[in-house]
Structure formats: structure tokens, C-alpha cells
Design an enzyme around this catalytic site. Structure first.
Site, PDB file in Angstrom:
ATOM      1  N   LYS A 264      15.129   7.705-124.577  1.00  0.00           N
ATOM      2  CA  LYS A 264      14.450   6.459-124.193  1.00  0.00           C
ATOM      3  C   LYS A 264      12.950   6.714-124.037  1.00  0.00           C
ATOM      4  O   LYS A 264      12.516   7.874-124.039  1.00  0.00           O
ATOM      5  CB  LYS A 264      15.049   5.918-122.893  1.00  0.00           C
ATOM      6  CG  LYS A 264      14.867   6.819-121.691  1.00  0.00           C
ATOM      7  CD  LYS A 264      15.484   6.192-120.464  1.00  0.00           C
ATOM      8  CE  LYS A 264      15.325   7.114-119.274  1.00  0.00           C
ATOM      9  NZ  LYS A 264      15.586   6.437-118.020  1.00  0.00           N
TER      10      LYS A 264
ATOM     11  N   TYR B 298     -18.722  12.393-113.450  1.00  0.00           N
ATOM     12  CA  TYR B 298     -18.731  11.289-112.487  1.00  0.00           C
ATOM     13  C   TYR B 298     -18.488  11.790-111.065  1.00  0.00           C
ATOM     14  O   TYR B 298     -17.593  12.614-110.827  1.00  0.00           O
ATOM     15  CB  TYR B 298     -17.602  10.302-112.812  1.00  0.00           C
ATOM     16  CG  TYR B 298     -17.842   9.456-114.044  1.00  0.00           C
ATOM     17  CD1 TYR B 298     -18.892   8.566-114.105  1.00  0.00           C
ATOM     18  CD2 TYR B 298     -16.982   9.549-115.130  1.00  0.00           C
ATOM     19  CE1 TYR B 298     -19.100   7.772-115.226  1.00  0.00           C
ATOM     20  CE2 TYR B 298     -17.171   8.756-116.258  1.00  0.00           C
ATOM     21  CZ  TYR B 298     -18.232   7.880-116.297  1.00  0.00           C
ATOM     22  OH  TYR B 298     -18.427   7.106-117.411  1.00  0.00           O
TER      23      TYR B 298
HETATM   24  N1  PLP Z   1      20.971   9.034-117.283  1.00  0.00           N
HETATM   25  C1  PLP Z   1      20.375   7.933-116.813  1.00  0.00           C
HETATM   26  C2  PLP Z   1      21.224   6.781-116.400  1.00  0.00           C
HETATM   27  C3  PLP Z   1      18.995   7.870-116.684  1.00  0.00           C
HETATM   28  O1  PLP Z   1      18.415   6.767-116.211  1.00  0.00           O
HETATM   29  C4  PLP Z   1      18.228   8.999-117.073  1.00  0.00           C
HETATM   30  C5  PLP Z   1      16.768   9.016-116.933  1.00  0.00           C
HETATM   31  O2  PLP Z   1      16.169   8.426-116.114  1.00  0.00           O
HETATM   32  C6  PLP Z   1      18.878  10.112-117.569  1.00  0.00           C
HETATM   33  C7  PLP Z   1      20.255  10.104-117.659  1.00  0.00           C
HETATM   34  C8  PLP Z   1      18.120  11.358-117.966  1.00  0.00           C
HETATM   35  O3  PLP Z   1      17.578  11.936-116.822  1.00  0.00           O
HETATM   36  P1  PLP Z   1      16.728  13.292-116.928  1.00  0.00           P
HETATM   37  O4  PLP Z   1      15.514  12.969-117.706  1.00  0.00           O
HETATM   38  O5  PLP Z   1      16.412  13.637-115.517  1.00  0.00           O
HETATM   39  O6  PLP Z   1      17.593  14.269-117.598  1.00  0.00           O
END
Ligand code: PLP
Length: 355
Positions: free
Chosen positions: A33, A253
Site C-alpha cells: 500500500k 535559515y
Molecule cells: N496489516 C495491516 C492491517 C496494516 O494496516 C499494515 C500497515 O499498516 C500492515 C499489515 C503492515 O504493517 P507493517 O508495515 O508494520 O509490517
């Protein structure tokens, strides 16, 4: 061309995915994602597809990007659907989805897909964000299983504090999950990256690694398992200007750095508009032509400054690593009170090169 770039090491990505598989349950859902945490979802999914059991994304838009790029592996919508009308697209593109609230079960009941849906039913075991409460979980699962157009149901939960290795909250969440799901005998999904790396007793059938795929550790400092990860992203740029300054001269800055000795200051083409954090302390580590160095002064929108005084061979065109193999992104995050998640996802304007 501006010298800022992000090198993405796809062999390291595959190495980290294999480590997740080795540590976790039988299958690992690669979480890609948020554009694969800033690494490019399509390129990462293509690199992993030959061996990945599936991919996790936040929403249908991200899933469609992968499908349109030709990714055929299972894709799970980690937040499920946001409105019932998405179910038609879910069916058309053969997606899996999380069910996290009763209204979604009502919508599924009304749908008539040609092929049964695969759903991951989420238990709120203590994070109190998404998921059904423990007292409602059994009824929800029975309802779904009674629907002829619902196929496999996977029981899942998400840990809130697995990155805190001395905190018993993960154990409590796990105990509640086991208790609620005991009679269900459904396939299970539990581990995110911190649980995979730091909680060897937590085992579901499906793990859901995100951060660790990209070679970043969720823990501060060294950790015997997380140290086996290989960094995937190297963010680097070049020195575009050099200043020789006497003692007592302010840099940048707000005069956040004032020279205490005759100094050579290098200006690097990288700023907070690229996603580098604006408020980092003097002395934040960088690597200058492969040698450890210090950032000094306030980070500007497009530039930042480094101390070249102890780097006599460095000058115009020298390469400066902001994070990567020498400056680990989680160490940088710890320095500036943010997380590796945030740093990776915030990267923008910097062209990516895949190696
Ligand atoms: N599973 C869910 C439902 C998540 O929302 C996320 C990330 O936020 C993950 C897995 C993956 O988590 P991580 O990046 O800590 O492995």
C-alpha cells in the site's frame, strides 16, 4: 539534471520477503500500500509476484493500479470497501477484502457475485481502530459463512504495540484473538513486521509484512533478526555548492548552525519538499562519498547543508547519502522523532531508479 535520486534494490526486496516467509506462517501477504511505502507499488509487486502469495493494499484504487499493470496474484483490500458500490469492482477484478464493520456484512448479503467472495474478518483485539468487537465476532462469522456467495473466511487482527518488545499488550491481543477464534477453525492472519521480527511465538497462517520488506526495522537500535534485513531504498543527492567560512558564521535559515572553527560547508540538492524531514538536529548522520558525515543547519525546501571540514576530498559533485545502506532509515527516524514508515512514504519529487 538535479542529482537527487532514490535507488531501489529489488533483489533486497526479494531477500526481505523471503525472510518474512521464513519467520512467519505458511504464507506472506506483501503489503504494498501507499505506493509500496514510497518504493513504487507496480515495480515492487512485479519483482515479488513470482514468489509472493499475495499483496495487501489500502483501497481499491491501489488494487486497480496493480491489476492494470498485469498483476494477477491475490490482492487484499486491507481496509475493505468504503461503500457498497465497490463490490462490483471487487468482483470484476477478483479482489479479496477485509470486513471490519457490520454495515459491510449487510452489503455483502445483498450482493450476488458470480464467484464467491474471499473475505478476511477482522477482530478488534485491542487496537480500537477497525474490526468487530469480541462479543460480535462469532455472530459475524456465522452470518458470513451462511452466505452461499462467501467462500473462504480468514480470521485476522492487527497489533497496536508489537514494536514495543517489552510491552505485554501484544500478548493480551493474541490471547483474546485465540479465545474468540478458538471454535472457528478458520485460517488466521496476525503478524505485521514488528510481530514477525520480534514475536517468534505469534504465528498465523498468513503474515502481512510491510515495513520489513523495504529493509527498515520497526525497532530502535540493533536487533538480531531485524539486522538481517537489507535496505531497499537509498536516497542520495550531490553537492551543488561549497562555502569556506570563518569562525562564528551562521549557516542557513534561522542560523541554526554557527561555525565554531574554520569550516567548509557543502550544499546538497535535497530538502523537505523532497520528503526529507525539516527539523533535524545538527549532527544528523549522512554519508559523504561513502564516509560518515554530519548535516548542519536547518533543512530548506530544496537544499540542505553538510559539514565538509573533515572531508577534504569532497567537493562539488560529491555524492551524499541521506538514507540507505550507510544511514539506515530507522536510525534517521529515531534521530528526528519520526518513524521509518513516515520517512519512506513522504518521499516525493525524487526520481526512482531500479537496480
Ligand atoms: N496489516 C495491516 C492491517 C496494516 O494496516 C499494515 C500497515 O499498516 C500492515 C499489515 C503492515 O504493517 P507493517 O508495515 O508494520 O509490517
Amino acid at each position: 539534471m538535479r542529482p537527487a535520486r532514490a535507488l531501489i534494490d529489488l533483489a533486497a526486496l526479494r531477500h526481505n520477503y523471503r525472510l518474512a516467509r521464513e519467520l512467519g506462517g505458511r504464507k506472506a501477504l506483501a503489503v504494498v500500500k501507499a505506493d509500496a511505502y514510497g518504493h513504487g507499488a507496480v515495480r515492487c509487486a512485479r519483482a515479488l509476484e513470482p514468489e509472493a502469495d499475495g499483496f495487501g493494499v489500502a483501497c481499491i484504487e491501489e488494487a486497480l493500479e496493480l491489476r492494470e499493470a498485469g498483476i494477477r496474484a491475490p490482492i487484499l483490500l486491507l481496509e475493505g470497501f468504503f461503500e457498497a458500490s465497490e463490490l462490483a469492482l471487487i468482483e470484476a477484478h477478483d479482489l479479496w477484502f477485509v470486513v471490519q464493520a457490520d454495515w459491510q456484512i449487510d452489503a455483502i448479503e445483498r450482493a450476488r457475485p458470480a464467484k464467491p467472495f474471499t473475505v478476511w474478518l477482522k477482530l478488534d483485539s485491542g487496537m480500537h481502530r477497525l474490526g468487530l468487537a469480541a462479543q460480535d465476532y462469532g455472530a459475524a462469522w456465522h452470518r458470513l459463512q451462511a452466505m452461499p456467495h462467501v467462500g473462504e473466511v480468514v480470521a485476522m487482527t492487527h497489533f497496536a504495540r508489537a514494536d514495543e518488545l517489552d510491552c505485554d499488550r501484544t500478548g493480551q491481543q493474541l490471547a483474546l484473538f485465540n479465545q474468540v477464534c478458538a471454535e472457528a477453525s478458520l485460517p488466521t492472519s496476525l503478524e505485521n513486521s514488528p510481530a514477525l521480527l520480534g514475536w517468534p511465538d505469534v504465528h498465523g497462517d498468513w503474515s502481512r509484512p510491510g515495513l520489513m520488506l523495504y529493509g527498515a526495522s520497526p525497532f530502535a537500535g540493533t536487533h538480531p533478526v531485524a539486522d538481517r534485513l537489507r535496505p531497499v531504498m537509498t536516497v542520495e543527492s550531490g553537492i551543488i555548492s561549497v562555502r569556506d567560512l570563518g569562525v562564528g558564521e551562521p549557516v542557513g535559515y534561522g542560523a541554526r548552525f554557527v561555525t565554531r572553527r574554520p569550516s567548509r560547508i557543502g550544499v546538497v540538492a535535497m530538502g523537505y519538499a523532497d520528503g526529507y524531514p525539516q527539523f533535524v538536529p545538527n549532527g544528523t548522520p549522512v554519508a559523504i562519498d561513502g564516509r560518515p558525515g554530519d548535516l548542519v543547519g536547518r533543512v530548506s525546501m530544496d537544499m540542505l547543508t553538510v559539514d565538509l571540514t573533515d572531508h577534504p576530498a569532497a567537493g562539488l559533485g560529491s555524492r551524499v547519502e541521506l538514507w540507505g545502506g550507510q544511514v539506515r532509515v530507522h536510525d534517521l527516524a529515531a534521530r528526528c522523532e519520526t518513524s521509518a514508515y513516515q520517512l519512506l512514504c513522504a518521499l516525493k519529487r525524487v526520481p526512482r531508479t531500479y537496480v
